[in-house]
Design a protein around this motif. Structure first.
Motif, mmCIF file in Angstrom:
data_model
loop_
_atom_site.group_PDB
_atom_site.id
_atom_site.type_symbol
_atom_site.label_atom_id
_atom_site.label_comp_id
_atom_site.label_asym_id
_atom_site.label_seq_id
_atom_site.Cartn_x
_atom_site.Cartn_y
_atom_site.Cartn_z
ATOM 1 N N LEU A 18 85.125 78.173 69.506
ATOM 2 C CA LEU A 18 85.550 79.258 70.390
ATOM 3 C C LEU A 18 86.751 78.851 71.221
ATOM 4 C CD1 LEU A 18 85.194 82.044 71.672
ATOM 5 C CD2 LEU A 18 83.483 81.047 73.207
ATOM 6 N N GLY A 19 86.816 77.588 71.616
ATOM 7 C CA GLY A 19 87.917 77.109 72.440
ATOM 8 C C GLY A 19 89.272 77.374 71.813
ATOM 9 N N GLN A 20 89.417 77.106 70.520
ATOM 10 C CA GLN A 20 90.702 77.336 69.854
ATOM 11 C C GLN A 20 91.034 78.827 69.774
ATOM 12 O OE1 GLN A 20 91.761 75.324 66.291
ATOM 13 N NE2 GLN A 20 91.000 73.329 66.967
ATOM 14 N N HIS A 21 90.013 79.647 69.581
ATOM 15 C CA HIS A 21 90.259 81.096 69.566
ATOM 16 C C HIS A 21 90.742 81.563 70.934
ATOM 17 C CE1 HIS A 21 88.867 82.564 65.601
ATOM 18 N NE2 HIS A 21 88.130 81.456 65.604
ATOM 19 N N ILE A 22 90.163 80.998 72.003
ATOM 20 C CA ILE A 22 90.595 81.357 73.356
ATOM 21 C C ILE A 22 92.039 80.920 73.591
ATOM 22 C CG2 ILE A 22 90.234 80.898 75.814
ATOM 23 C CD1 ILE A 22 87.244 80.642 75.202
ATOM 24 N N VAL A 23 92.347 79.687 73.187
ATOM 25 C CA VAL A 23 93.711 79.171 73.349
ATOM 26 C C VAL A 23 94.708 80.062 72.599
ATOM 27 C CG1 VAL A 23 95.267 77.266 72.764
ATOM 28 C CG2 VAL A 23 93.025 76.782 73.765
ATOM 29 N N GLY A 194 76.149 85.592 68.934
ATOM 30 C CA GLY A 194 76.515 84.705 67.826
ATOM 31 C C GLY A 194 77.891 85.058 67.293
ATOM 32 N N MET A 195 78.636 84.077 66.850
ATOM 33 C CA MET A 195 80.016 84.314 66.431
ATOM 34 C C MET A 195 80.304 83.784 65.036
ATOM 35 S SD MET A 195 82.010 83.403 69.979
ATOM 36 C CE MET A 195 80.840 82.102 70.394
ATOM 37 N N TYR A 196 81.273 84.409 64.379
ATOM 38 C CA TYR A 196 81.786 83.948 63.100
ATOM 39 C C TYR A 196 83.303 83.917 63.188
ATOM 40 C CZ TYR A 196 82.721 88.925 62.293
ATOM 41 O OH TYR A 196 83.176 90.218 62.406
ATOM 42 N N GLY A 197 83.923 83.244 62.248
ATOM 43 C CA GLY A 197 85.382 83.191 62.245
ATOM 44 C C GLY A 197 85.896 81.813 61.910
ATOM 45 N N GLU A 198 87.216 81.669 61.958
ATOM 46 C CA GLU A 198 87.856 80.401 61.624
ATOM 47 C C GLU A 198 87.327 79.280 62.524
ATOM 48 O OE1 GLU A 198 90.895 83.759 61.148
ATOM 49 O OE2 GLU A 198 89.297 83.175 62.537
ATOM 50 N N GLY A 199 86.899 78.190 61.894
ATOM 51 C CA GLY A 199 86.434 77.035 62.654
ATOM 52 C C GLY A 199 84.937 76.985 62.876
ATOM 53 N N GLU A 200 84.195 78.064 62.579
ATOM 54 C CA GLU A 200 82.741 78.049 62.751
ATOM 55 C C GLU A 200 82.147 77.066 61.746
ATOM 56 O OE1 GLU A 200 78.707 78.467 62.747
ATOM 57 O OE2 GLU A 200 79.826 78.988 60.944
ATOM 58 N N HIS A 201 81.217 76.241 62.195
ATOM 59 C CA HIS A 201 80.717 75.207 61.286
ATOM 60 C C HIS A 201 79.206 75.029 61.316
ATOM 61 C CE1 HIS A 201 79.875 72.246 64.504
ATOM 62 N NE2 HIS A 201 80.868 72.850 65.117
ATOM 63 N N ILE A 202 78.530 75.468 62.362
ATOM 64 C CA ILE A 202 77.089 75.211 62.459
ATOM 65 C C ILE A 202 76.315 76.015 61.414
ATOM 66 C CG2 ILE A 202 75.053 75.394 63.941
ATOM 67 C CD1 ILE A 202 76.851 74.881 66.327
ATOM 68 N N LEU A 203 76.494 77.338 61.432
ATOM 69 C CA LEU A 203 75.785 78.185 60.477
ATOM 70 C C LEU A 203 76.285 77.969 59.059
ATOM 71 C CD1 LEU A 203 73.827 80.446 59.753
ATOM 72 C CD2 LEU A 203 75.602 82.092 60.391
ATOM 73 N N THR A 204 77.609 77.962 58.871
ATOM 74 C CA THR A 204 78.158 77.853 57.527
ATOM 75 C C THR A 204 77.858 76.502 56.888
ATOM 76 O OG1 THR A 204 80.262 77.235 58.555
ATOM 77 C CG2 THR A 204 80.005 79.520 57.868
ATOM 78 N N LYS A 225 66.493 92.262 64.606
ATOM 79 C CA LYS A 225 67.934 92.334 64.376
ATOM 80 C C LYS A 225 68.659 91.380 65.317
ATOM 81 C CE LYS A 225 67.881 97.117 62.760
ATOM 82 N NZ LYS A 225 68.183 96.771 61.360
ATOM 83 N N ILE A 226 69.857 90.980 64.913
ATOM 84 C CA ILE A 226 70.661 90.049 65.713
ATOM 85 C C ILE A 226 72.116 90.474 65.642
ATOM 86 C CG2 ILE A 226 71.021 88.446 63.789
ATOM 87 C CD1 ILE A 226 70.840 86.166 65.854
ATOM 88 N N GLN A 227 72.834 90.270 66.715
ATOM 89 C CA GLN A 227 74.236 90.686 66.778
ATOM 90 C C GLN A 227 75.158 89.489 66.640
ATOM 91 O OE1 GLN A 227 75.334 92.850 70.302
ATOM 92 N NE2 GLN A 227 77.257 93.575 69.426
ATOM 93 N N PHE A 228 76.169 89.628 65.797
ATOM 94 C CA PHE A 228 77.243 88.651 65.666
ATOM 95 C C PHE A 228 78.559 89.348 65.953
ATOM 96 C CE2 PHE A 228 74.275 85.778 63.877
ATOM 97 C CZ PHE A 228 74.863 84.521 63.838
ATOM 98 N N ALA A 229 79.564 88.565 66.311
ATOM 99 C CA ALA A 229 80.883 89.122 66.614
ATOM 100 C C ALA A 229 81.959 88.151 66.159
ATOM 101 C CB ALA A 229 81.021 89.399 68.110
ATOM 102 N N TYR A 230 83.145 88.673 65.899
ATOM 103 C CA TYR A 230 84.268 87.826 65.514
ATOM 104 C C TYR A 230 84.756 87.049 66.725
ATOM 105 C CZ TYR A 230 88.901 86.348 64.043
ATOM 106 O OH TYR A 230 90.017 85.588 63.773
ATOM 107 N N ALA A 231 84.936 85.754 66.565
ATOM 108 C CA ALA A 231 85.294 84.879 67.684
ATOM 109 C C ALA A 231 86.608 85.280 68.347
ATOM 110 C CB ALA A 231 85.371 83.432 67.211
ATOM 111 N N GLY A 232 87.541 85.806 67.580
ATOM 112 C CA GLY A 232 88.812 86.239 68.157
ATOM 113 C C GLY A 232 88.646 87.396 69.126
ATOM 114 N N ASN A 233 87.730 88.318 68.801
ATOM 115 C CA ASN A 233 87.461 89.433 69.711
ATOM 116 C C ASN A 233 86.779 88.942 70.980
ATOM 117 O OD1 ASN A 233 88.510 91.228 67.833
ATOM 118 N ND2 ASN A 233 86.522 91.647 66.905
ATOM 119 N N ILE A 234 85.847 88.015 70.818
ATOM 120 C CA ILE A 234 85.178 87.425 71.980
ATOM 121 C C ILE A 234 86.213 86.722 72.859
ATOM 122 C CG2 ILE A 234 83.531 85.678 72.732
ATOM 123 C CD1 ILE A 234 82.205 88.154 71.586
ATOM 124 N N ALA A 235 87.119 85.985 72.234
ATOM 125 C CA ALA A 235 88.121 85.215 72.975
ATOM 126 C C ALA A 235 89.020 86.109 73.818
ATOM 127 C CB ALA A 235 88.965 84.384 72.017
#
Length: 307
Positions: A18-23, A194-204, A225-235
């Motif tokens: 998430l840090g890189q997406h925020i940056v 929960g997040m998905y996107g470039e750099g995600e490594h725990i789930l994948t 049910k569970i909610q996931f979101a794209y890390a860039g949108n969260i950032a």
């Protein structure tokens, strides 16, 4: 906003997922001018594949240091206008390292708060987690910040969730604390799902192990049910939070508040969510195999890994 040339923002845990997406969002946003972006992390900064910013990469300065080192955190906050405290020790399972989790998530957050006060940082945005409202006895359905409560002592929370809750309370209580220069610190906490996107490594990574082993599995009840979101949108929410704290508005004051974060990614059952990731990983694995075959045919040797 105190600096007309642009603000200087420190992102702890800036080299992580998430840090890189925020940056990147801080570099590319046009909500407010940025003079400098500092990444503070115990690991070196190396952009994840596909996440390179389109502009302002020259404004990034990376500092290697530990959030557990008060002196290093205080030094990193020198001449900083806003801190996004994103550094965290994420650990689940039957036997998590309780000592490390508390040291990073709770004591490290205390270091960040103290550094803001010492260095006259006006704004602190904390990365909490939707796990702080995790109550296995009462599932949350269409929950909001006002409908979900977390008791001070919750035996349902795991070690990680409890540490994030304790740190969140610490940050929110620091709102309006006086800085060394007399100005008041403004804080808020963001609770990503929960997040998905470039750099995600725990789930994948874990899914990759199962796929490579040919293991079929099912997770959770179909009704859950569970909610996931794209890390860039969260950032991008962090950009808006920093802007709001630096430019306070009485009608939309977010100081001392906590917010759940998500986007319009479809909400699936846990099993369906995992299946979506598994399908994407299988497709990526097939593409990786094809690329490897093409490299071998062309006589090019290159180390590659899909996970």
């Amino acid at each position: 906003m105190t600096n007309q040339e642009g603000v200087t923002i420190l992102v702890t845990g800036g080299a992580g997922f998430l840090g890189q997406h925020i940056v990147k969002e801080l570099m590319e946003q046009e909500v407010f001018p940025v003079k400098e972006i500092r990444s503070f992390d115990i690991q070196p900064f190396k952009w994840h594949h596909g996440l390179h910013p389109s502009k302002n990469s020259h404004k990034l300065n990376h500092i290697e240091g530990s959030i557990c080192d008060p002196a290093a955190v205080t030094k990193a906050c020198e001449n900083v206008d806003a801190v996004i405290h994103n550094c965290s020790c994420v650990a689940f399972g039957a036997y998590p390292n309780r000592k490390s989790i508390r040291a990073v998530n709770v004591d490290g957050t205390e270091n960040a708060v103290n550094a803001c006060i010492e260095q006259n940082v006006e704004c602190l945005v904390y990365t909490s987690s939707f796990e702080v409202a995790n109550d296995l006895k009462k599932p949350s359905v269409n929950a909001s910040e006002t409908s979900v409560t977390v008791p001070p002592i919750n035996p349902i929370l795991c070690v990680y969730s409890q540490s994030k809750y304790d740190a969140e309370i610490m940050v929110l209580r620091a709102n309006n604390k006086a800085l060394k220069n007399g100005i008041k610190l403004r804080t808020c906490a963001l609770r990503p799902c929960g997040m998905y996107g470039e750099g995600e490594h725990i789930l994948t990574t874990n899914l990759g192990y199962f796929i490579n082993a040919g293991v079929a599995f099912r997770i959770g009840e179909p009704s859950g049910k569970i909610q996931f979101a794209y890390a860039g949108n969260i950032a991008y929410s962090y950009v808006l939070a920093v802007n709001s704290l630096l430019r306070p508005d009485e009608e939309t004051d977010i100081g001392g508040e906590a917010f759940f974060l998500g986007d319009d990614t479809p909400i699936y059952s846990i099993g369906e969510t995992v299946a979506q990731f598994a399908k994407a990983l299988v497709a990526e694995t097939v593409l990786w195999i094809v690329n490897c075959q093409e490299l071998l045919i062309s006589g090019v040797s290159e180390e590659m890994s899909p996970f």
